[in-house]
Design an enzyme around this catalytic site. Structure first.
Site, PDB file in Angstrom:
ATOM      1  N   ASP A  74       0.931  -1.300   0.114  1.00  0.00           N
ATOM      2  CA  ASP A  74       0.016   0.065   0.049  1.00  0.00           C
ATOM      3  C   ASP A  74       0.762   1.471  -0.241  1.00  0.00           C
ATOM      4  O   ASP A  74       1.670   1.464   0.778  1.00  0.00           O
ATOM      5  CB  ASP A  74      -0.725   0.105   1.150  1.00  0.00           C
ATOM      6  CG  ASP A  74      -2.091   0.983   1.299  1.00  0.00           C
ATOM      7  OD1 ASP A  74      -3.172   0.449   1.077  1.00  0.00           O
ATOM      8  OD2 ASP A  74      -1.752   2.195   1.192  1.00  0.00           O
ATOM      9  N   HIS A 112     -10.244  -5.567  -2.909  1.00  0.00           N
ATOM     10  CA  HIS A 112      -8.911  -5.684  -2.357  1.00  0.00           C
ATOM     11  C   HIS A 112      -8.846  -5.995  -0.834  1.00  0.00           C
ATOM     12  O   HIS A 112     -10.089  -5.763  -0.273  1.00  0.00           O
ATOM     13  CB  HIS A 112      -7.944  -4.556  -2.556  1.00  0.00           C
ATOM     14  CG  HIS A 112      -8.634  -3.188  -1.894  1.00  0.00           C
ATOM     15  ND1 HIS A 112      -9.632  -2.397  -2.774  1.00  0.00           N
ATOM     16  CD2 HIS A 112      -8.326  -2.576  -0.890  1.00  0.00           C
ATOM     17  CE1 HIS A 112     -10.090  -1.460  -1.954  1.00  0.00           C
ATOM     18  NE2 HIS A 112      -9.306  -1.432  -0.979  1.00  0.00           N
TER      19      HIS A 112
HETATM   20  P1  AMP Z   1      -9.622   1.109   0.745  1.00  0.00           P
HETATM   21  O1  AMP Z   1      -9.970   2.433   1.626  1.00  0.00           O
HETATM   22  O2  AMP Z   1      -9.887  -0.046   1.369  1.00  0.00           O
HETATM   23  O3  AMP Z   1     -10.834   1.178  -0.482  1.00  0.00           O
HETATM   24  O4  AMP Z   1      -8.383   1.107   0.593  1.00  0.00           O
HETATM   25  C1  AMP Z   1      -7.658   1.766  -0.548  1.00  0.00           C
HETATM   26  C2  AMP Z   1      -6.076   1.381  -0.304  1.00  0.00           C
HETATM   27  O5  AMP Z   1      -5.550   1.593  -1.423  1.00  0.00           O
HETATM   28  C3  AMP Z   1      -5.546   2.750   0.341  1.00  0.00           C
HETATM   29  O6  AMP Z   1      -5.187   2.146   1.665  1.00  0.00           O
HETATM   30  C4  AMP Z   1      -4.755   3.591  -0.336  1.00  0.00           C
HETATM   31  O7  AMP Z   1      -3.372   3.749   0.370  1.00  0.00           O
HETATM   32  C5  AMP Z   1      -4.326   2.550  -1.339  1.00  0.00           C
HETATM   33  N1  AMP Z   1      -3.796   2.842  -2.574  1.00  0.00           N
HETATM   34  C6  AMP Z   1      -4.543   3.613  -3.351  1.00  0.00           C
HETATM   35  N2  AMP Z   1      -3.970   3.687  -4.798  1.00  0.00           N
HETATM   36  C7  AMP Z   1      -2.813   3.223  -4.560  1.00  0.00           C
HETATM   37  C8  AMP Z   1      -1.683   2.863  -5.493  1.00  0.00           C
HETATM   38  N3  AMP Z   1      -1.601   3.472  -6.593  1.00  0.00           N
HETATM   39  N4  AMP Z   1      -0.489   2.062  -5.075  1.00  0.00           N
HETATM   40  C9  AMP Z   1      -0.920   1.518  -3.760  1.00  0.00           C
HETATM   41  N5  AMP Z   1      -1.890   1.440  -2.829  1.00  0.00           N
HETATM   42  C10 AMP Z   1      -2.731   2.355  -3.158  1.00  0.00           C
END
Ligand code: AMP
Ligand code: ZN
Length: 138
Positions: free
Chosen positions: A32, A101
């Site tokens: 992440d 995810h």
């Molecule tokens: P959620 O709130 O469960 O939808 O989690 C989304 C997660 O994706 C968050 O913890 C973000 O930090 C992570 N995230 C969003 N875009 C990216 C990216 N391009 N690469 C890695 N992590 C990401």
């Protein structure tokens, strides 16, 4: 199936580079970019589904075994003493990226603390009524 407008489809399928921990035919596990703790990983199915409710059974049933493997590797490889498996569905649940995810978040002695809620209370009758509503909708 892929969604051309979905960033996690692009990451899962290697079109956008990521810090990849694991990959097979169906999944990519990445770090992440806003980690809750060192090593915070995301399990991304390569096929698009908005959330767990929309996922096919074959994908869904592989998620927990993979989370267990990643969590065990965090303990062995990073010295974590535990890990949380977190999976958000819907805006009200904190989902911000609408491609299924699973978060695997390593936990270390001394913190940081996270993933906590304040326990409420409920009478047995209310619990029974609530359980019946969910059961009836299965
Ligand atoms: P959620 O709130 O469960 O939808 O989690 C989304 C997660 O994706 C968050 O913890 C973000 O930090 C992570 N995230 C969003 N875009 C990216 C990216 N391009 N690469 C890695 N992590 C990401
Ligand atoms: Zn997607």
């Amino acid at each position: 199936m892929r969604d051309e407008n979905c960033i996690f489809c692009k990451i899962a399928n290697g079109e956008i580079p990521s810090a990849t921990v694991y990959e097979d035919d169906g999944f990519r596990v990445i770090l992440d970019m806003g980690p809750a703790s060192k090593g915070h990983a995301l399990i991304l199915p390569k096929s698009h589904a908005a959330d767990l409710g929309a996922a096919d059974r074959e994908t869904a049933e592989k998620l927990f075994p993979l989370a267990a493997r990643i969590g065990s590797a965090m303990k062995a490889g990073l010295g974590a003493s535990g890990f949380n498996v977190v999976q958000n569905n819907g805006t009200s649940a904190g989902q911000t990226v609408f491609h299924l995810h699973v978060h695997v978040i390593p936990r270390y002695e001394g913190g940081p603390s996270m993933v906590a809620w304040t326990p409420g209370s409920a009478e047995p009758e209310e619990l029974a009524q609530t359980a019946a509503k969910i059961s009836a909708a299965l």
